[in-house]
Enzyme design. Structure first.
Site, PDB file in Angstrom:
ATOM      1  N   LEU A 111       0.632  -0.984  -0.244  1.00  0.00           N
ATOM      2  CA  LEU A 111       0.473   0.523   0.022  1.00  0.00           C
ATOM      3  C   LEU A 111       1.297   1.160  -0.260  1.00  0.00           C
ATOM      4  CD1 LEU A 111      -3.297   0.461   0.398  1.00  0.00           C
ATOM      5  CD2 LEU A 111      -2.423   1.428   2.847  1.00  0.00           C
TER       6      LEU A 111
ATOM      7  N   ASP B 151     -12.718 -12.351   6.794  1.00  0.00           N
ATOM      8  CA  ASP B 151     -11.301 -11.403   6.476  1.00  0.00           C
ATOM      9  C   ASP B 151     -12.040 -10.582   8.390  1.00  0.00           C
ATOM     10  OD1 ASP B 151      -9.144 -11.786   6.766  1.00  0.00           O
ATOM     11  OD2 ASP B 151      -9.018  -9.814   5.609  1.00  0.00           O
TER      12      ASP B 151
END
EC number: 2.7.11.1
Length: 415
Positions: free
Chosen positions: A60, A165
């Site tokens: 990221l 998740d």
């Protein structure tokens, strides 16, 4: 361990935001700045900056919309990834990101040898804030989180998706100082899956002998048993996370084993062997009631989200709390990719009726303001993009944060 990779605002305001940020998938390729600085761009508007997070998908980067001067998050995945998921995740974000509590997605396209997805930049994760609060949250804070996250998960489920998740790293507050700063957001749909078949419009079939998907610490007991996940499993994982916040840890943390497979087996065995009454001992009965309810749900059954929300809103009211977004971290300096922020004490939310109070948050926007001369996206584009390690995702090693987590003195407590 194999991991299965399959996958509040009105229309007027949403339209304004779209036109302002230039969102939607673009056919523009990557272009450089055309200067000697070699600035890396994603699409026509987004400059790539420093690395702020990593994960099995790739990494990221902090980015900047050069048209609006807003910071953004840019998620990068190698085009030749063995298990590409970014485009599917982009599609899921497009399905979901018209509501509060889901980050806006601005762009998907190529970036050299990488696929890039540009997202709204958010604030710290609940795990970072948990560390900031000495690894225990008060009941008030947990209830404000829980009420919001039941609503978030209900919304995800209404879009025919299961999340799969749940972990504190995947729930983020808004950018400090913004109107979104007190709202809990759900991120990272790389493991999400459609539980309603788009062709037949029917629920996916029940199956067994499935590989584990998610984070072992929080996943449901049925997931450990290799059963196909459905809506019930998302809610059970949330319940485990709520107890993690209240207790400071869970009984199945820190277990030792020779292999990951054995360790996951031990975690699952300990979950099954830990009575709900023991797990929730010394905490309000509503916490145990929640877990009993979600664990009894059938695979195909639609959960009663209103019932679960009411469990916690009633407890919240009986405890004399005010839903003022005064979390345990209120007033503490918060880390962000662009420096530490000292937030103001949150103001009272606008007046609304009691029913709305616990099901909707404040109106939000994502304006980040003008950038200063110390722009953290400047001068970082030439840094190499690291390819993800060629290893399987496992338990807490899966990471997809919106900014880099600080190193901890001990890793043992996170096992």
């Amino acid at each position: 361990m194999d991991f299965d990779k399959k996958g509040g605002k009105g229309e007027l305001e949403e339209g304004r935001r779209m036109s302002k940020t230039g969102t939607s998938r673009s056919n523009h390729g990557v272009r450089s700045s055309g200067t000697s600085s070699g600035v890396l761009m994603v699409g026509p508007n987004f400059r790539v900056g420093k690395k702020i997070g990593c994960g099995n998908f790739g990494e990221l980067r902090l980015g900047k919309n050069l048209y609006t001067n807003e910071y953004v998050a840019i998620k990068l995945e190698p085009i030749k990834s063995r298990a590409p998921q970014l485009h599917l995740e982009y599609r899921f974000y497009k399905q979901l990101s018209t509501t509060e509590g889901v980050p806006q997605v601005y762009y998907f396209g190529p970036c050299g040898k990488y696929n890039a997805m540009v997202l709204e930049l958010l604030g710290p994760s609940l795990e970072d804030l948990f560390d900031l609060c000495d690894r225990t949250f008060t009941l008030k804070t947990v209830l404000m989180i829980a009420i919001q996250l039941i609503t978030r998960m209900e919304y995800v489920h209404t879009k025919s998706l299961i999340y799969r998740d749940v972990k504190p790293e995947n729930f983020l507050v808004g950018r400090p100082g913004s109107k979104r700063q007190h709202s809990i957001h759900i991120i990272d749909f790389g493991l999400a899956k459609e539980y309603i078949d788009p062709e037949t419009k029917k629920h996916i079939p029940y199956r067994e002998h499935k590989s584990l998907t998610g984070t072992a610490r929080y996943m449901s007991i049925n997931t450990h048993l290799g059963k196909e996940q459905s809506r019930r499993d998302d809610l059970e994982a949330l319940g485990h996370m709520f107890m993690y916040f209240l207790r400071g840890s869970l009984p199945w943390q820190g277990l030792k084993a020779d292999t990951l497979k054995e360790r996951y087996q031990k975690i699952g065995d300990t979950k099954r062997a830990t009575p709900i009454e023991v797990l929730c001992e010394s905490f309000p009965e509503e916490m145990a009631t929640y877990l009993r309810y979600v664990r009894r749900l059938d695979f195909f059954e639609k959960p009663d989200y209103d019932y679960l929300r009411k469990l916690f809103t009633d407890l919240f009211d009986r405890s004399g709390y005010v839903f003022d977004y005064e979390y345990d971290w209120a007033g503490k300096p918060l880390p962000t990719p662009i420096g530490t922020v000292h937030p103001d004490v949150p103001s009272q939310p606008p007046h609304r009726d009691k029913a709305q109070l616990h099901t909707k948050n404040q109106a939000l926007n994502s304006t980040n303001g003008e950038l200063n001369t110390d722009d953290p996206t400047a001068g970082h584009s030439n840094a190499p993009i690291a390819a993800p390690a060629e290893v399987e995702v496992a338990d807490e090693t899966k990471c997809c944060c919106f900014f880099k987590r600080r190193k901890r003195k001990s890793l043992q407590r996170h096992k």
